[in-house]
Design an enzyme around this catalytic site. Structure first.
Site, PDB file in Angstrom:
ATOM      1  N   LYS A 279      -0.523 -95.948  81.490  1.00  0.00           N
ATOM      2  CA  LYS A 279      -0.990 -97.146  81.848  1.00  0.00           C
ATOM      3  C   LYS A 279      -2.368 -97.423  81.567  1.00  0.00           C
ATOM      4  O   LYS A 279      -2.770 -98.603  80.895  1.00  0.00           O
ATOM      5  CB  LYS A 279      -0.720 -97.425  83.453  1.00  0.00           C
ATOM      6  CG  LYS A 279      -1.256 -98.480  83.796  1.00  0.00           C
ATOM      7  CD  LYS A 279      -1.066 -98.711  85.464  1.00  0.00           C
ATOM      8  CE  LYS A 279      -2.064 -97.868  86.225  1.00  0.00           C
ATOM      9  NZ  LYS A 279      -3.197 -98.665  86.464  1.00  0.00           N
ATOM     10  N   ASN A 280      -3.344 -96.815  81.946  1.00  0.00           N
ATOM     11  CA  ASN A 280      -4.908 -97.116  81.655  1.00  0.00           C
ATOM     12  C   ASN A 280      -5.237 -97.085  80.476  1.00  0.00           C
ATOM     13  O   ASN A 280      -6.545 -97.321  80.118  1.00  0.00           O
ATOM     14  CB  ASN A 280      -5.607 -96.205  82.741  1.00  0.00           C
ATOM     15  CG  ASN A 280      -5.216 -96.427  84.045  1.00  0.00           C
ATOM     16  OD1 ASN A 280      -4.635 -97.363  84.383  1.00  0.00           O
ATOM     17  ND2 ASN A 280      -5.809 -95.387  84.971  1.00  0.00           N
TER      18      ASN A 280
ATOM     19  N   ARG B 200     -15.138-102.330  94.611  1.00  0.00           N
ATOM     20  CA  ARG B 200     -15.026-102.414  92.961  1.00  0.00           C
ATOM     21  C   ARG B 200     -15.612-103.772  92.704  1.00  0.00           C
ATOM     22  O   ARG B 200     -14.578-104.675  92.025  1.00  0.00           O
ATOM     23  CB  ARG B 200     -13.512-102.401  92.909  1.00  0.00           C
ATOM     24  CG  ARG B 200     -12.648-100.905  93.250  1.00  0.00           C
ATOM     25  CD  ARG B 200     -11.331-100.906  92.855  1.00  0.00           C
ATOM     26  NE  ARG B 200     -11.121-100.790  91.583  1.00  0.00           N
ATOM     27  CZ  ARG B 200      -9.988-100.515  90.935  1.00  0.00           C
ATOM     28  NH1 ARG B 200      -8.896-100.413  91.701  1.00  0.00           N
ATOM     29  NH2 ARG B 200      -9.705-100.025  89.858  1.00  0.00           N
TER      30      ARG B 200
END
Ligand code: EPZ
Length: 421
Positions: A22-23, A122
């Site tokens: 995914k990343n 974040r």
């Protein structure tokens, strides 16, 4: 809302194939914005986040073929609307990865700020700082970053950027921006994650000039344009680690095919410390659990350190291990939400600041638990596979974001899992 029902106590046995990462897939899909030619991708995982990214790119005018057998072709012949709207960005923070590519290709972008997240603050200040160093003017209005290069003709320019902290998507955003910037860009204190390297590999196939990907200093020589290319997305090291942790926790024996063991050193080392026997044969990783695991302490860190995305799975492993372990989270401020849910299964966990002291117990008891984020839910699944009786994991949409065909793969390993409405 879908839930996962797990009847635990079965050692995982058998073989499973690792999906694409995914990343790596998400930033690589954004790289399609950097050229008017087609980018043909292989080994793209069937995940909610991949569908969200395709939807976001289509909204910008990108032609995106349906994902079939892991294959997808993206073509940004024209970017009709360089906007990443809040309604998509709020569902997937990785949407911010369009910012650098849009700026480099067309000289302007309007990208919603991602907002808060379950695992931490974040912020994206490092992304902004780096792009400003490359000549972008960025203002924040009504929750959006409005970004513009010096001029669409002149675009961005090279710069020396020293990141205040290691940031994966921050490095990826600047890497993509730098490929079309005038001159040379140096990204220092860059992320060394394998997903950054996979993105760089794809960009080089498109004609980019990049050195040092995988090290903490990346040098990019800007070029006037990039071409289309073919790229096969790397294997998912976090999915691999999750199945290995589940096998170690259940005392099972599994073989993972199509893995990338060289990207998993820290995880494999800790699994061996826990008593698991691990054999590696090319891209096949075999793990045989050695009965009740031994407690192992972990401290998360940027790659090649122990991955924060494996922390919850290892907390579940520690919950039933022999002895006590200290789990220290150094990347995200609030990544222990799963600890409270594991306590509902009978785990003995004490949180002290960014550390959790986990005293292993003989047995966990099944119960209903709530998933709060992607990897927390993976940790709850590992615990549910070990617990006596039935565990119901709620809000499994979190899992669908990052694990391809989880029930099918787990059932194939003998687990008693089912998705229930
Ligand atoms: C990537 O997130 C991954 N996501 C995350 O995986 C992973 O947990 C994380 O890297 C760390 O490995 C994707 O690749 C899509 P960071 P990212 O920027 O890039 C602070 C999963 O489960 N920071 O490396 O968003 C930040 O707050 C997900 O698959 C700033 O302060 O993480 C954090 O404390 C979850 N300012 C630290 O740096 C910035 O501008 C590292 O975050 C950027 C980051």
């Amino acid at each position: 809302m879908d839930k996962l029902r797990i009847r635990g106590g079965v050692p995982l046995e058998g073989e499973v194939y690792v999906s694409g990462a995914k990343n790596a897939a998400l930033p690589i899909m954004c790289a399609a914005l950097l050229t008017a030619e087609p980018l043909a991708l292989g080994n793209v995982p069937q995940l909610m986040d991949v569908r969200t990214m395709a939807k976001l790119l289509r909204q910008m005018g990108v032609e995106a073929s349906p994902l079939a057998d892991g294959r997808m072709t993206l073509r940004a012949a024209r970017i009709t609307d360089p906007t990443a709207p809040y309604d998509l960005v709020k569902t997937m923070r990785a949407s911010v990865l369009v910012l650098g590519a849009l700026l480099a290709r067309g000289g302007r972008a309007r990208v919603s700020l991602p907002g808060g997240c379950a695992i931490g603050l974040r912020p994206v200040d490092q992304h902004v700082k780096g792009l400003q160093a490359m000549g972008a003017a960025i203002t924040i209005e009504h929750g959006y970053m409005n970004a513009a290069a010096r001029s669409p003709e002149r675009g961005l320019h090279g710069a020396r950027i020293v990141m205040d902290m290691v940031t994966v998507t921050g490095t990826e955003n600047l890497l993509m921006a730098a490929t079309l910037a005038e001159g040379t860009t140096l990204i220092e204190n860059a992320a060394r994650e394998p997903e950054v390297v996979d993105l760089a590999r794809c960009l080089v196939a498109m004609g980019a000039r990049i050195e040092g990907a995988g090290s903490d200093v990346i040098r990019v020589q800007g070029v006037r344009s990039l071409r289309g290319a073919e790229h096969t997305v790397m294997r998912d090291r976090i999915e691999t680690g999750t199945y290995l942790a589940a096998a170690a926790a259940t005392g099972g024996r599994i073989r993972l095919h199509g893995a990338a063991p060289e990207t998993l050193d820290a995880t494999l080392e800790k699994l061996r410390e826990a008593g698991a026997r691990i054999r590696i044969n090319g891209s096949t990783v075999e793990l045989e659990g050695g009965g009740r695991p031994r407690a192992v302490s972990v401290r998360t860190a940027p790659y090649p350190g122990f991955a924060t995305d494996m922390q919850a799975q290892f907390m579940a492993l520690a919950a039933i291990a022999q002895g006590s372990a200290v789990i220290t989270e150094t990347i995200f401020e609030n990544r222990f939400m799963h600890a409270l849910e594991l306590q509902r299964l009978g785990a003995d966990i004490a949180i002290q600041g960014n550390s959790a002291v986990v005293r292993g117990v003989e047995r966990l008891q099944g119960a209903s638990v709530m998933a709060t984020d992607l990897r927390a839910s993976a940790g709850l699944v590992v615990a549910g596979l070990v617990a006596d009786g039935e565990t119901i994991v709620e809000r499994i949409y979190h899992l669908d974001r990052g694990y391809e065909a989880l029930e099918r793969k787990l059932s194939g390993l003998g687990a008693r899992v089912a998705r229930v409405g």
